[in-house]
Design a protein around this motif. Structure first.
Motif, PDB file in Angstrom:
ATOM      1  N   LYS A 226      37.483  46.381  37.513  1.00 53.52           N
ATOM      2  CA  LYS A 226      37.812  47.753  37.920  1.00 53.52           C
ATOM      3  C   LYS A 226      37.183  48.768  36.975  1.00 53.52           C
ATOM      4  CE  LYS A 226      41.565  51.067  38.566  1.00 53.52           C
ATOM      5  NZ  LYS A 226      40.873  51.676  39.738  1.00 53.52           N
ATOM      6  N   GLU A 231      36.737  50.543  42.267  1.00 51.30           N
ATOM      7  CA  GLU A 231      37.800  49.976  43.106  1.00 51.30           C
ATOM      8  C   GLU A 231      37.275  49.096  44.228  1.00 51.30           C
ATOM      9  OE1 GLU A 231      38.827  53.290  46.446  1.00 51.30           O
ATOM     10  OE2 GLU A 231      39.620  53.667  44.428  1.00 51.30           O
ATOM     11  N   SER A 254      44.365  42.682  42.022  1.00 43.38           N
ATOM     12  CA  SER A 254      43.469  43.797  42.305  1.00 43.38           C
ATOM     13  C   SER A 254      43.830  44.514  43.591  1.00 43.38           C
ATOM     14  CB  SER A 254      42.011  43.302  42.367  1.00 43.38           C
ATOM     15  OG  SER A 254      41.605  42.786  41.113  1.00 43.38           O
ATOM     16  N   TYR A 257      47.071  46.450  43.278  1.00 44.51           N
ATOM     17  CA  TYR A 257      46.834  47.669  42.501  1.00 44.51           C
ATOM     18  C   TYR A 257      46.171  48.738  43.369  1.00 44.51           C
ATOM     19  CZ  TYR A 257      45.241  50.616  38.599  1.00 44.51           C
ATOM     20  OH  TYR A 257      45.020  51.667  37.729  1.00 44.51           O
ATOM     21  N   GLU A 258      45.109  48.362  44.094  1.00 44.00           N
ATOM     22  CA  GLU A 258      44.313  49.343  44.834  1.00 44.00           C
ATOM     23  C   GLU A 258      44.874  49.647  46.218  1.00 44.00           C
ATOM     24  OE1 GLU A 258      42.175  50.938  43.328  1.00 44.00           O
ATOM     25  OE2 GLU A 258      41.230  49.711  41.781  1.00 44.00           O
ATOM     26  N   VAL A 262      39.107  44.577  47.586  1.00 44.54           N
ATOM     27  CA  VAL A 262      38.286  45.029  46.452  1.00 44.54           C
ATOM     28  C   VAL A 262      36.904  44.374  46.458  1.00 44.54           C
ATOM     29  CG1 VAL A 262      38.107  45.039  43.923  1.00 44.54           C
ATOM     30  CG2 VAL A 262      40.305  45.563  45.025  1.00 44.54           C
TER      31      VAL A 262
END
Length: 466
Positions: A226, A231, A254, A257-258, A262
């Motif tokens: 990241k 992203e 990931s 989080y996003e 990703v």
């Protein structure tokens, strides 16, 4: 940019490659845990990563490639069991983790250089990015994916609906296959550590909102990809051993989080076997580049050996196989380097050279089919000697990384042979020097009857037991 096709582990099929922001390709590669020497099985994976980067560059793309150096957090199990590998090595060798990491990192990059593996544009050490990892874990906790126990912060896989999509393992299978958790505070046995709370005697620890501790192995790659790639990025590579745990957990972290996908393309290199079985220190069959050199092999002969098997197929390493690859590689380089002073080709031969050059390129563009590419290259090298062959090989070296235009004298080591065999071989060599081809052929037949093959070169010969 030329069209490329790559096999995507996530979708289980070959796909036409389309980067997020052409002509730039963003790529993250799982690098070494620098607690010991990299063995040839590890290095096969980095040869594959290099094939990919070289192919992208050759096709006209610019690359922003990141490789991590794990110098903390990777436990002796790929899950959450055992000691930190760096701490274990430091205790065993009576050195600091920093000294261990510095020494084995230097050896690793020396091995990459000897194998003509291009260094990624960004090398990211885990210990240089601890603050970013802490922030990443804090965000996962705020989003409801992370929770605290007495020994650390864990990711709740039941909160991530698509857990298992890379390895095709669903949560029920993951829970059924998980070991009985030592930490009964974990919500599920398969939940994995984002951050570990350190015991007082742990020599690698940092201050965090949860007290002194150190990052989990999986969080390192999610955080650093990241930080350096954003992203969304194009390709993530690693070995097939990373699929069921490390990369599965990376995806969960990931994407949690996003809030979106990703990585577009996941690519994995297969295992290397040794004599048809597993590579193991207990079996005494773990080899390094230095071990190969000590036995008389060129590192580039090993690279050639790797390129003869597709990256998605298991590669069985034997010294007989490496000897054959070394002999073939040196002969190929000899054929091509001899074309440097050859006359230019006639129109017909020049056209054939151009066709074979295009065939080599087409093969590597089709999911890195380097075995087919080498076959097409050999067809080109066996055409009537001409300067066009040398010029084509110089261009192709950018994607093959084999220094084809340089005459190599290193070869597979000559086998020990009885005095009678050596005497016949010397007599045959003298006959060849005198251009007595009839005697040379007769003596070759004698060697063959005794169970030995003789491989000629411009500077001499090599005996090989059949």
């Amino acid at each position: 940019m030329d069209k490329l096709q790559f096999y995507n582990t996530l979708t289980r099929k070959k796909e036409e490659f389309t980067p997020v922001n052409p002509p730039l390709v963003t790529m993250y590669s799982c690098g070494p845990t620098v607690y010991n020497y990299a063995h040839i099985g590890n290095l096969r994976t980095y040869v594959f990563m290099d094939e990919l980067r070289r192919t992208l560059k050759f096709a006209g793309y610019k690359t922003k490639s990141v490789m991590n150096i794990t110098d903390v957090g990777h436990l002796t199990s790929d899950g959450d069991d055992g000691e930190d590998k760096m701490q274990t090595a430091a205790k065993k060798q009576n050195k600091s983790p920093e000294q261990i990491a510095a020494f084995y990192s230097e050896v690793f990059f020396k091995d990459l250089e000897r194998l003509n593996i291009l260094k990624p544009e960004i090398i990211a050490k885990a210990t240089d990015n601890i603050d970013e990892m802490i922030d990443f874990v804090k965000t996962l906790c705020e989003k409801g994916y992370g929770y605290e126990t007495d020994d650390g912060i864990y990711f709740d896989i039941s909160k991530f609906d698509e857990y298992g999509k890379l390895s095709r393992c669903n949560i029920e299978d993951a829970l059924a296959g998980a070991r009985v958790a030592v930490n009964t505070q974990k919500r599920h046995p398969a939940d994995f550590a984002l951050w570990k709370k350190a015991e007082k005697n742990h020599i690698m620890q940092w201050q965090s909102p949860w007290g002194m501790g150190y990052p989990g192995w999986h969080i390192e790659c999610s955080t650093m990809s990241k930080k350096f790639l954003g992203e969304r990025f194009d390709i993530h590579t690693g070995g097939v051993d990373h699929i069921p745990i490390h990369h599965e957990n990376e995806i969960a972290q990931s994407e949690a989080y996003e809030g979106h996908k990703v990585v577009n393309t996941w690519m994995h290199g297969e295992f290397m076997l040794v004599d048809g079985g597993k590579m193991s220190k207990s079996l005494g069959n773990v080899y390094t580049v230095d071990d190969l050199i000590a036995r008389g092999y060129s590192p580039l002969a090993f690279r050639y050996f790797c390129l003869n098997t597709h990256y998605r197929n298991k590669l069985n390493f034997t010294f007989d196989g490496l000897s054959g690859a070394a002999t073939a590689y040196n002969r190929l380089c000899g054929l091509i380097s001899a074309c440097k002073t050859a006359p230019h080709a006639d129109n017909n031969t020049a056209q054939k050279v151009a066709e074979q050059k295009a065939a080599v390129i087409a093969a590597v563009y089709d999911d890195l089919n380097y075995p087919l590419a080498l076959g097409e290259l050999w067809t080109m090298a066996k055409l009537p000697a001409c300067r066009e062959i040398y010029d084509a090989a110089e261009v192709l070296n950018a994607v093959l990384g084999l220094d084809l235009h340089v005459p190599h004298v290193s070869a597979a080591p000559t086998v020990e042979a009885p005095d009678e065999v050596k005497q016949i071989a010397e007599q045959r060599f003298a006959a060849r020097q005198n251009k007595d081809w009839a005697t040379s052929d007769e003596l070759r037949n004698k060697l063959d009857a005794l169970g030995y093959a003789v491989l000629d070169s411009k500077t001499g010969y090599e005996l090989k037991k059949k």
